[in-house]
Motif scaffolding. Structure first.
Motif, PDB file in Angstrom:
ATOM      1  N   THR A  75       0.777  -1.269   0.065  1.00 18.83           N
ATOM      2  CA  THR A  75       0.097  -0.051   0.119  1.00 18.83           C
ATOM      3  C   THR A  75       0.812   1.379   0.097  1.00 18.83           C
ATOM      4  OG1 THR A  75      -0.093  -0.176   2.587  1.00 18.83           O
ATOM      5  CG2 THR A  75      -1.878  -1.020   1.175  1.00 18.83           C
TER       6      THR A  75
ATOM      7  N   GLN B 207       4.245   3.992  -1.338  1.00 19.97           N
ATOM      8  CA  GLN B 207       4.586   4.287  -2.648  1.00 19.97           C
ATOM      9  C   GLN B 207       5.412   3.250  -3.354  1.00 19.97           C
ATOM     10  OE1 GLN B 207       7.321   8.109  -3.776  1.00 19.97           O
ATOM     11  NE2 GLN B 207       8.602   6.469  -3.301  1.00 19.97           N
ATOM     12  N   ASP B 208       6.462   2.604  -2.693  1.00 26.26           N
ATOM     13  CA  ASP B 208       7.198   1.632  -3.752  1.00 26.26           C
ATOM     14  C   ASP B 208       6.259   0.524  -3.960  1.00 26.26           C
ATOM     15  OD1 ASP B 208       9.125   3.576  -3.431  1.00 26.26           O
ATOM     16  OD2 ASP B 208      10.446   2.159  -2.719  1.00 26.26           O
TER      17      ASP B 208
ATOM     18  N   ARG C 167      -2.147  -4.014   6.221  1.00 23.04           N
ATOM     19  CA  ARG C 167      -2.531  -3.911   7.509  1.00 23.04           C
ATOM     20  C   ARG C 167      -4.123  -3.555   7.775  1.00 23.04           C
ATOM     21  NH1 ARG C 167       1.766  -0.071  10.627  1.00 23.04           N
ATOM     22  NH2 ARG C 167       1.204   1.413   8.833  1.00 23.04           N
TER      23      ARG C 167
ATOM     24  N   ASN D  32      -7.015   1.940   3.411  1.00 21.73           N
ATOM     25  CA  ASN D  32      -5.660   2.381   3.125  1.00 21.73           C
ATOM     26  C   ASN D  32      -4.731   1.775   1.853  1.00 21.73           C
ATOM     27  OD1 ASN D  32      -5.241  -0.382   3.771  1.00 21.73           O
ATOM     28  ND2 ASN D  32      -3.968   0.020   5.740  1.00 21.73           N
TER      29      ASN D  32
ATOM     30  N   GLY E 285      -2.000  -8.766   7.488  1.00 20.93           N
ATOM     31  CA  GLY E 285      -0.732  -9.378   7.953  1.00 20.93           C
ATOM     32  C   GLY E 285      -0.163  -8.079   8.727  1.00 20.93           C
ATOM     33  N   ASP E 286       0.770  -8.327   9.363  1.00 21.91           N
ATOM     34  CA  ASP E 286       1.801  -7.415  10.049  1.00 21.91           C
ATOM     35  C   ASP E 286       3.147  -7.690  10.179  1.00 21.91           C
ATOM     36  OD1 ASP E 286       0.860  -4.506  12.001  1.00 21.91           O
ATOM     37  OD2 ASP E 286       2.903  -5.296  12.176  1.00 21.91           O
TER      38      ASP E 286
ATOM     39  N   LEU F 121       9.095  -4.501   1.441  1.00 24.25           N
ATOM     40  CA  LEU F 121       9.168  -3.062   1.351  1.00 24.25           C
ATOM     41  C   LEU F 121       8.688  -2.485   2.491  1.00 24.25           C
ATOM     42  CD1 LEU F 121       8.303  -2.492  -2.518  1.00 24.25           C
ATOM     43  CD2 LEU F 121      10.251  -3.196  -1.486  1.00 24.25           C
ATOM     44  N   ALA F 122       7.983  -3.244   3.434  1.00 22.65           N
ATOM     45  CA  ALA F 122       7.033  -2.556   4.473  1.00 22.65           C
ATOM     46  C   ALA F 122       8.201  -2.045   5.659  1.00 22.65           C
ATOM     47  CB  ALA F 122       6.267  -3.571   5.262  1.00 22.65           C
TER      48      ALA F 122
ATOM     49  N   THR G 207       9.492  -2.952  13.726  1.00 29.16           N
ATOM     50  CA  THR G 207       8.916  -3.090  12.233  1.00 29.16           C
ATOM     51  C   THR G 207      10.117  -3.037  11.160  1.00 29.16           C
ATOM     52  OG1 THR G 207       6.953  -1.738  13.014  1.00 29.16           O
ATOM     53  CG2 THR G 207       7.511  -2.084  10.532  1.00 29.16           C
TER      54      THR G 207
ATOM     55  N   ALA H 128      14.378  -3.818   1.474  1.00 27.82           N
ATOM     56  CA  ALA H 128      14.724  -2.539   1.069  1.00 27.82           C
ATOM     57  C   ALA H 128      15.378  -1.724   2.114  1.00 27.82           C
ATOM     58  CB  ALA H 128      13.188  -1.849   1.143  1.00 27.82           C
TER      59      ALA H 128
ATOM     60  N   ASN I  91      16.957   8.467  -1.886  1.00 26.97           N
ATOM     61  CA  ASN I  91      15.746   8.735  -2.005  1.00 26.97           C
ATOM     62  C   ASN I  91      15.012   8.697  -3.331  1.00 26.97           C
ATOM     63  OD1 ASN I  91      17.396  10.105   0.217  1.00 26.97           O
ATOM     64  ND2 ASN I  91      15.651  11.297   0.830  1.00 26.97           N
TER      65      ASN I  91
ATOM     66  N   ARG J 213       4.253   9.897  -3.515  1.00 30.82           N
ATOM     67  CA  ARG J 213       5.022   9.828  -2.060  1.00 30.82           C
ATOM     68  C   ARG J 213       4.090  10.265  -0.939  1.00 30.82           C
ATOM     69  NH1 ARG J 213       9.497   8.483   0.617  1.00 30.82           N
ATOM     70  NH2 ARG J 213      11.389   9.507   0.619  1.00 30.82           N
TER      71      ARG J 213
HETATM   72  P1  NAP Z   1       6.129   4.067   2.516  1.00 35.79           P
HETATM   73  O1  NAP Z   1       5.424   4.811   1.566  1.00 35.79           O
HETATM   74  O2  NAP Z   1       5.970   4.602   3.950  1.00 35.79           O
HETATM   75  O3  NAP Z   1       5.360   2.524   2.633  1.00 35.79           O
HETATM   76  C1  NAP Z   1       5.672   1.629   3.577  1.00 35.79           C
HETATM   77  C2  NAP Z   1       4.637   0.473   3.717  1.00 35.79           C
HETATM   78  O4  NAP Z   1       4.888  -0.371   4.846  1.00 35.79           O
HETATM   79  C3  NAP Z   1       3.230   0.852   3.830  1.00 35.79           C
HETATM   80  O5  NAP Z   1       2.598  -0.254   2.909  1.00 35.79           O
HETATM   81  C4  NAP Z   1       2.743   0.464   5.096  1.00 35.79           C
HETATM   82  O6  NAP Z   1       1.549   0.052   5.370  1.00 35.79           O
HETATM   83  C5  NAP Z   1       3.666  -0.573   5.214  1.00 35.79           C
HETATM   84  N1  NAP Z   1       3.893  -0.913   6.780  1.00 35.79           N
HETATM   85  C6  NAP Z   1       4.460  -0.049   7.681  1.00 35.79           C
HETATM   86  N2  NAP Z   1       4.629  -0.674   9.017  1.00 35.79           N
HETATM   87  C7  NAP Z   1       3.935  -2.089   8.652  1.00 35.79           C
HETATM   88  C8  NAP Z   1       3.812  -2.923   9.330  1.00 35.79           C
HETATM   89  N3  NAP Z   1       4.241  -3.158  10.690  1.00 35.79           N
HETATM   90  N4  NAP Z   1       3.442  -4.344   8.957  1.00 35.79           N
HETATM   91  C9  NAP Z   1       3.096  -4.309   7.672  1.00 35.79           C
HETATM   92  N5  NAP Z   1       3.210  -3.310   6.695  1.00 35.79           N
HETATM   93  C10 NAP Z   1       3.684  -2.128   7.492  1.00 35.79           C
HETATM   94  O7  NAP Z   1       7.396   3.701   1.925  1.00 35.79           O
HETATM   95  P2  NAP Z   1       8.227   3.989   0.648  1.00 35.79           P
HETATM   96  O8  NAP Z   1       8.807   5.100   0.261  1.00 35.79           O
HETATM   97  O9  NAP Z   1       7.238   3.122  -0.408  1.00 35.79           O
HETATM   98  O10 NAP Z   1       9.380   2.785   0.871  1.00 35.79           O
HETATM   99  C11 NAP Z   1       9.404   1.399   0.762  1.00 35.79           C
HETATM  100  C12 NAP Z   1      10.434   0.782   1.523  1.00 35.79           C
HETATM  101  O11 NAP Z   1      11.911   1.242   1.066  1.00 35.79           O
HETATM  102  C13 NAP Z   1      10.452   1.063   2.964  1.00 35.79           C
HETATM  103  O12 NAP Z   1      11.002  -0.132   3.738  1.00 35.79           O
HETATM  104  C14 NAP Z   1      11.498   2.262   3.192  1.00 35.79           C
HETATM  105  O13 NAP Z   1      11.928   2.196   4.402  1.00 35.79           O
HETATM  106  C15 NAP Z   1      12.529   1.896   2.223  1.00 35.79           C
HETATM  107  N6  NAP Z   1      13.309   3.010   1.478  1.00 35.79           N
HETATM  108  C16 NAP Z   1      12.492   4.118   0.999  1.00 35.79           C
HETATM  109  C17 NAP Z   1      13.222   5.140   0.307  1.00 35.79           C
HETATM  110  C18 NAP Z   1      12.334   6.217  -0.313  1.00 35.79           C
HETATM  111  O14 NAP Z   1      13.089   7.274  -0.604  1.00 35.79           O
HETATM  112  N7  NAP Z   1      11.206   6.232  -0.587  1.00 35.79           N
HETATM  113  C19 NAP Z   1      14.483   4.984   0.200  1.00 35.79           C
HETATM  114  C20 NAP Z   1      15.255   3.876   0.789  1.00 35.79           C
HETATM  115  C21 NAP Z   1      14.667   2.863   1.275  1.00 35.79           C
HETATM  116  P3  NAP Z   1       0.361   1.379   5.664  1.00 35.79           P
HETATM  117  O15 NAP Z   1      -0.134   1.901   4.321  1.00 35.79           O
HETATM  118  O16 NAP Z   1      -0.788   0.321   6.198  1.00 35.79           O
HETATM  119  O17 NAP Z   1       0.790   2.456   6.477  1.00 35.79           O
END
Ligand code: NAP
Ligand code: F7E
Length: 351
Positions: free
Chosen positions: A11, A13-14, A34, A40, A63-64, A86-87, A105, A129, A183, A189
Motif C-alpha cells: 500500500t 509508494q514503492d 494492515r 488504506n 498481516g503485519d 518493502l514494509a 517494524t 529495502a 531517496n 510519495r
Molecule cells: P511508505 O510509502 O512509507 O510505505 C511503507 C509501507 O509499509 C506501507 O505499505 C505501510 O502500510 C507498510 N507498513 C508499515 N508498517 C508495517 C507493519 N508493521 N506491517 C506491515 N506493513 C507495514 O515507504 P516507501 O517510500 O514506499 O518505501 C518502501 C521501503 O523502502 C521502506 O522499507 C522504506 O524504509 C525503504 N526506503 C525508501 C526510500 C524512499 O526514498 N522512498 C529509500 C530507501 C529505502 P500502511 O499503508 O498501512 O501504512
C-alpha cells in the motif's frame, strides 16, 4: 509458468509501483496489508480486480511485520518465487519519536520475514529495502564499499536489516539481496516527506488556499530519483545470476532549498515569499548529504535512471496542481477540499 511475488508494504509508494510493474510483467501478485479502521489501499485501488474474477492477479492478505507466525503461515501458503520486503516505518523524523516501534517494524520485521522464508523451505528470492540512511554521517559519494554510520533510529534499524539479510544469504544460501536505495519520490510519495510536502504546498498556495509552508533544514543535500524507475532496479536485482547488494541512485545531489526554489518557480511563485522556518522539523541528528554512486547497478544490472532532482520537482508540482484541480471540481464534496487544505496547513502531525 506464471511467476508469483509477495510484496510487503504494497500500500506504500514503492509497493504500489512494484505491484503495477509485476502485473505488467504477467506475475501473480500477493500483497500484505494492515488492517485499518479506514481504507488504506488508495495507491493500489486502480489495480484491484474482484478476486472472484478469473482475471484477478492481485491478491491482498492481512498481516503485519510484527506478527511472525502470520508471516510464516502466509509464506508457506503463497509459496512466492520472489519476495519484496518493502514494509517499514519509513519516516526518519518519526523514528525519533517512535524508536521502539521503528526497531520492531523496520528492524526485527526483517528477521521475521527471513525466518518465514527459511522455515517455509521454498526457493524464494528475497529483496530487502535497504536505504542510503545507512551511510548517515559518512560523506558522499557513497557506494557499496562506503562505511555505514546511521544517524537515526530508522537508520540503525535498517542497518540491522541490511546485515541480517546478508547473514541469511551466507548462512543458509538464500538468494537475498539488499537494494541500498537513495531517496526516490513520485506523485504517490507520502505527504510528510519533504518533496511531497513542498509540491502539495505549492499547489495549495497557487490555488490561494494557504500562504505559507513551514520547513526545517534547507541545507540538506539529497540524491532524489523517480520511484517507478527504482522499483525496476529492485526487480532486476532478483533476476541476476547471483545475489548481491546494490546502490540505486542518480548520482546528483541538490539541497532542499534548490528543490523548493525549482518547485515554486515552476508554479510562477517566489519561494522566499512563502517559506517559513519551524524548528519542529529539525532532527536531533541530521544526515547532511547523500549522493550515490550506482556504477555496480549500471554495470551488472544495466540499470540507468533518467529522471532526477529538479525535473522530479516539476513533475510532482504538475501532479499536485492537477490533483487539487480535480478535488476542486464542483461535484466533489467541499469537505474533501477543506480536508486537503487543512492537512497542508496543519500537516496532520506532519514531520
Ligand atoms: P511508505 O510509502 O512509507 O510505505 C511503507 C509501507 O509499509 C506501507 O505499505 C505501510 O502500510 C507498510 N507498513 C508499515 N508498517 C508495517 C507493519 N508493521 N506491517 C506491515 N506493513 C507495514 O515507504 P516507501 O517510500 O514506499 O518505501 C518502501 C521501503 O523502502 C521502506 O522499507 C522504506 O524504509 C525503504 N526506503 C525508501 C526510500 C524512499 O526514498 N522512498 C529509500 C530507501 C529505502 P500502511 O499503508 O498501512 O501504512
Ligand atoms: O527528508 C529535510 C530533512 O523526510 C529529507 C525516507 O524515504 O529517504 C527518506 O528519508 C531532508 C532531511 O526524507 C523538512 O531534515 C527540511 O534532511 O523527505 P525526508 P529522508 O529523511 O531523507 C531515505 C533514503 C529513507 O530511507 C527514508 O525511508 O529534508 N527537511 N524540512 C524536511 N523533511 C521533512 N520531512 N519535513 C520538513 O519540513
Amino acid at each position: 509458468m506464471t511467476k508469483r511475488a509477495l510484496i510487503t508494504g504494497v500500500t506504500g509508494q514503492d509497493g504500489s509501483y512494484m505491484a503495477e510493474f509485476l502485473l505488467g510483467k504477467g506475475y501473480e501478485v500477493h500483497g500484505l496489508i494492515r488492517r485499518a479502521s479506514t481504507f488504506n489501499t488508495s495507491r493500489i485501488d486502480h489495480l484491484y480486480v474482484d478476486p472472484h474474477s478469473p482475471d484477478a492477479r492481485l491478491f491482498l492478505h492481512y498481516g503485519d511485520l510484527s506478527d511472525g507466525a502470520r508471516l510464516t503461515t502466509l509464506l508457506a501458503a503463497i509459496k512466492p518465487d520472489e519476495v519484496y520486503n518493502l514494509a517499514a516505518q519509513s519516516h526518519v523524523r518519526v523514528s525519533f519519536e517512535e524508536p521502539e516501534h521503528t526497531a520492531d517494524t523496520t528492524g526485527t520485521g526483517t528477521i521475521r520475514m527471513l525466518e518465514a522464508v527459511r522455515l517455509s523451505g521454498i526457493q524464494t528470492r528475497f529483496y530487502q529495502a535497504s536505504s542510503s540512511e545507512l551511510y548517515g554521517a559518512t560523506p558522499p559519494l557513497q557506494n557499496e564499499d562506503t562505511p555505514f554510520y546511521p544517524r537515526s533510529p530508522y537508520g540503525a534499524a535498517k542497518l540491522y536489516s541490511f546485515w541480517i539479510t546478508k547473514n541469511y544469504r551466507e548462512a543458509y544460501g538464500i538468494f537475498a539481496v539488499n537494494g541500498i536505495l537513495f531517496n526516490h519520490e513520485s506523485p504517490r510519495r507520502g505527504e510528510t516527506f519533504v518533496t511531497r510536502k513542498i509540491t502539495r504546498a505549492v499547489a495549495a498556495i497557487k490555488a490561494g488556499m494557504q500562504d505559507y509552508v513551514y520547513m526545517g533544514n534547507l541545507d540538506a543535500v539529497r540524491d532524489w530519483g523517480y520511484a517507478p524507475e527504482y522499483v525496476e532496479a529492485m526487480w532486476r536485482m532478483l533476476q541476476a545470476d547471483e545475489p548481491d547488494d546494490y546502490v540505486v541512485a542518480t548520482g546528483e545531489g541538490i539541497t532542499v532549498r534548490e528543490f523548493l526554489q525549482t518547485a515554486f518557480e515552476h508554479a510562477g511563485l517566489n519561494w522566499e515569499d512563502h517559506v517559513r522556518f519551524d524548528e519542529r522539523y529539525l532532527r536531533p541528528t541530521e544526515v547532511d548529504a547523500l549522493i550515490g554512486d550506482a556504477s555496480r547497478a549500471r554495470n551488472k544490472l544495466d540499470w540507468v535512471p533518467t529522471i532526477r532532482g529538479k525535473e522530479l520537482a516539476r513533475l510532482m508540482v504538475d501532479a499536485d496542481i492537477e490533483a487539487l484541480e480535480h478535488a476542486g471540481r464542483p461535484w466533489i464534496d467541499k469537505v474533501q477540499l477543506d480536508s486537503w487544505a487543512t492537512s497542508v496547513v496543519h500537516g496532520a502531525a506532519e514531520q
